[in-house]
Structure formats: C-alpha cells, structure tokens
Design a protein around this motif. Structure first.
Motif, PDB file in Angstrom:
ATOM      1  N   TYR A  17      36.542  48.496  42.532  1.00  0.00           N
ATOM      2  CA  TYR A  17      35.693  47.298  42.108  1.00  0.00           C
ATOM      3  C   TYR A  17      34.739  46.952  43.289  1.00  0.00           C
ATOM      4  O   TYR A  17      35.251  46.963  44.338  1.00  0.00           O
ATOM      5  N   PRO A  19      32.782  44.136  44.681  1.00  0.00           N
ATOM      6  CA  PRO A  19      32.663  42.624  44.651  1.00  0.00           C
ATOM      7  C   PRO A  19      31.240  42.352  45.000  1.00  0.00           C
ATOM      8  O   PRO A  19      30.820  41.041  44.438  1.00  0.00           O
ATOM      9  N   GLN A  21      28.417  43.494  43.791  1.00  0.00           N
ATOM     10  CA  GLN A  21      27.861  43.636  42.464  1.00  0.00           C
ATOM     11  C   GLN A  21      28.493  43.125  41.194  1.00  0.00           C
ATOM     12  O   GLN A  21      28.007  43.265  40.270  1.00  0.00           O
ATOM     13  N   GLU A  22      29.797  42.786  41.543  1.00  0.00           N
ATOM     14  CA  GLU A  22      30.605  42.437  40.550  1.00  0.00           C
ATOM     15  C   GLU A  22      30.840  43.487  39.124  1.00  0.00           C
ATOM     16  O   GLU A  22      30.715  43.081  38.081  1.00  0.00           O
ATOM     17  N   HIS A  23      30.735  44.646  39.772  1.00  0.00           N
ATOM     18  CA  HIS A  23      31.179  45.580  38.579  1.00  0.00           C
ATOM     19  C   HIS A  23      32.088  46.419  39.054  1.00  0.00           C
ATOM     20  O   HIS A  23      32.538  46.802  40.248  1.00  0.00           O
ATOM     21  N   GLY A  38      31.087  43.500  34.740  1.00  0.00           N
ATOM     22  CA  GLY A  38      32.193  42.740  34.350  1.00  0.00           C
ATOM     23  C   GLY A  38      32.219  41.987  33.199  1.00  0.00           C
ATOM     24  O   GLY A  38      33.361  41.700  32.630  1.00  0.00           O
TER      25      GLY A  38
END
Length: 230
Positions: A17, A19, A21-23, A38
């Motif tokens: 994960y 964090p 780029q939140e993907h 996400g």
C-alpha cells in the motif's frame, strides 16, 4: 473477498500500500506491476504495466530514494516507485561480489544508505549510494547458520537489534555480533506456518500471515529467555 480472488489469480506473495498516492501496488511475474486506486474495483488489467519480472514475486519494499525493491524466486530487482521504470540494482562503482542467485524473502531498509536482504542464501547487509543503488554487500549470516531460511519478516527493535521471523521460529540478532537468540515452537513460539514475503508492521504491532492463520505480536515484547539447548 475480492482481494483473496486477486491473490489466487496472479500468484502474489505481497501487495504493497502506497500512502503517498493512496493506491495498492501489485507486483506479479505473470503480468508486471499494477497500481490499483483505492476507489476502483480490484481488477489488474486497466492498471498493469509490463516490467519483465523474471520469476514469481516473493516480496517487495519501498526504498528511501523514491524506489521500489522487488525480490523474486531468483533475483533482486529495483524500480521507480511512481513510473515503475527499471532502476539499477548496483551502483557504477560497486565493490565486491554481487548477491548470489536465489530466493529473496525479505527486504528491510534500515536507513537511507542501508538495506537488509534475507533469503535462501542467508542474511546480507547492503550499503547504498546517494541514489539508492547497492555499492557493497556483506554477508551477515549464512544459510548454514540459520538452517532452512525462509524469511517472512524482519523487525528492527529500539535497542538496535533485529527480530527475524522464519520457518524455524523467531531469531534475535544484533548487526556485527555472532550471538543468535532463538525462540522456536518448542520454546513456546506459535507454529502458524508463515508465508514468504508477507508482513505488516505499524507502530508496535506486527502481523504475519500463515497457512494456519495470521499471527499478531509485538516484536519488542518477545522474550528470548529460554533454556539453552544441549
């Protein structure tokens, strides 16, 4: 759920994960490396980038130089964290012998210029240059000292020592020392049959998946005060 189907379909051992780029980052030798936003369905196709990974992926870890380290069944690879463009594993002025070919089971950045590498050939310490490439490698522990090496987690402790998790149990080790402190199933450690390359560590809690279910523990609180073996 969908994540379990995804893991079975592409033969993964590690999903990262990101964090920033939140993907999710999904490395797979069958296809390449995918980033899954996400808020999107867990489907690889639209997000896959071909990378030519040589063999099944065992583990992955973010470096400290905008890079992504990938360990496979046969070798170590390095990519740009954002574009997945290949990056050199070894610096131009690399000194000594490169890592021997074999499975890489864990990748643990200790600092911006230091990377710990564990696998079937033992435990190695890599010194990195200012761009994050390896400039020298030293073997800390051989596979003979560790037995059947199958790292599934390496956790730095506050006192500078490390807790290593592998098929034989937990090992406490301090860089530069020869003393090995074991905590095996016969000593009271849970035998949950760990998977290679899977770990999650947040604050004081560590989570290790295994074929008998996940193991939750606090590395700092493990006790290695067990009677010596005769």
């Amino acid at each position: 759920g969908a994540s379990h189907v995804l893991v079975e379909r592409v033969g993964l051992h590690n999903i990262l994960y990101d964090p920033e780029q939140e993907h999710l980052i999904v490395p797979s030798a069958l296809h390449g490396i995918a980033t899954i936003p996400g808020d999107r369905p867990m489907e690889l196709g639209p997000y896959m980038k071909e990378t030519g990974l040589p063999s099944p992926v065992v583990t992955g870890s973010f470096g400290n130089h905008g890079d992504l380290w990938i360990g496979t069944m046969t070798e170590l690879r390095r990519y740009d964290r954002y574009t997945f463009a290949p990056l050199p594993v070894y610096a131009p002025g690399f000194r000594g012998e490169p890592l021997p070919e074999g499975l890489t089971g864990s990748l643990t950045p200790l600092s911006p210029d230091s990377l710990l590498i564990g696998g079937t050939n033992g435990l190695f310490h890599a010194s990195l240059d200012e761009k994050g490439a390896i400039r020298s490698v030293s073997r800390l522990l051989s596979d003979m000292a560790l037995g059947n090496v199958s790292f599934s987690g390496v956790f730095p402790l506050e006192d500078g020592s490390l807790v290593l998790n592998m098929a034989r149990g937990f090992l406490r080790y301090r860089l530069g020392e020869n003393r090995l402190q074991w905590l095996r199933a016969s000593d009271g450690a849970p035998d949950y049959r760990p998977y290679l390359g899977c770990q999650y560590h947040a604050d004081s809690l560590a989570i290790l998946p295994g074929s008998l279910g996940p193991l939750l523990f606090e590395p700092e609180k493990l006790s290695f005060d067990v009677p010596p073996r005769r």
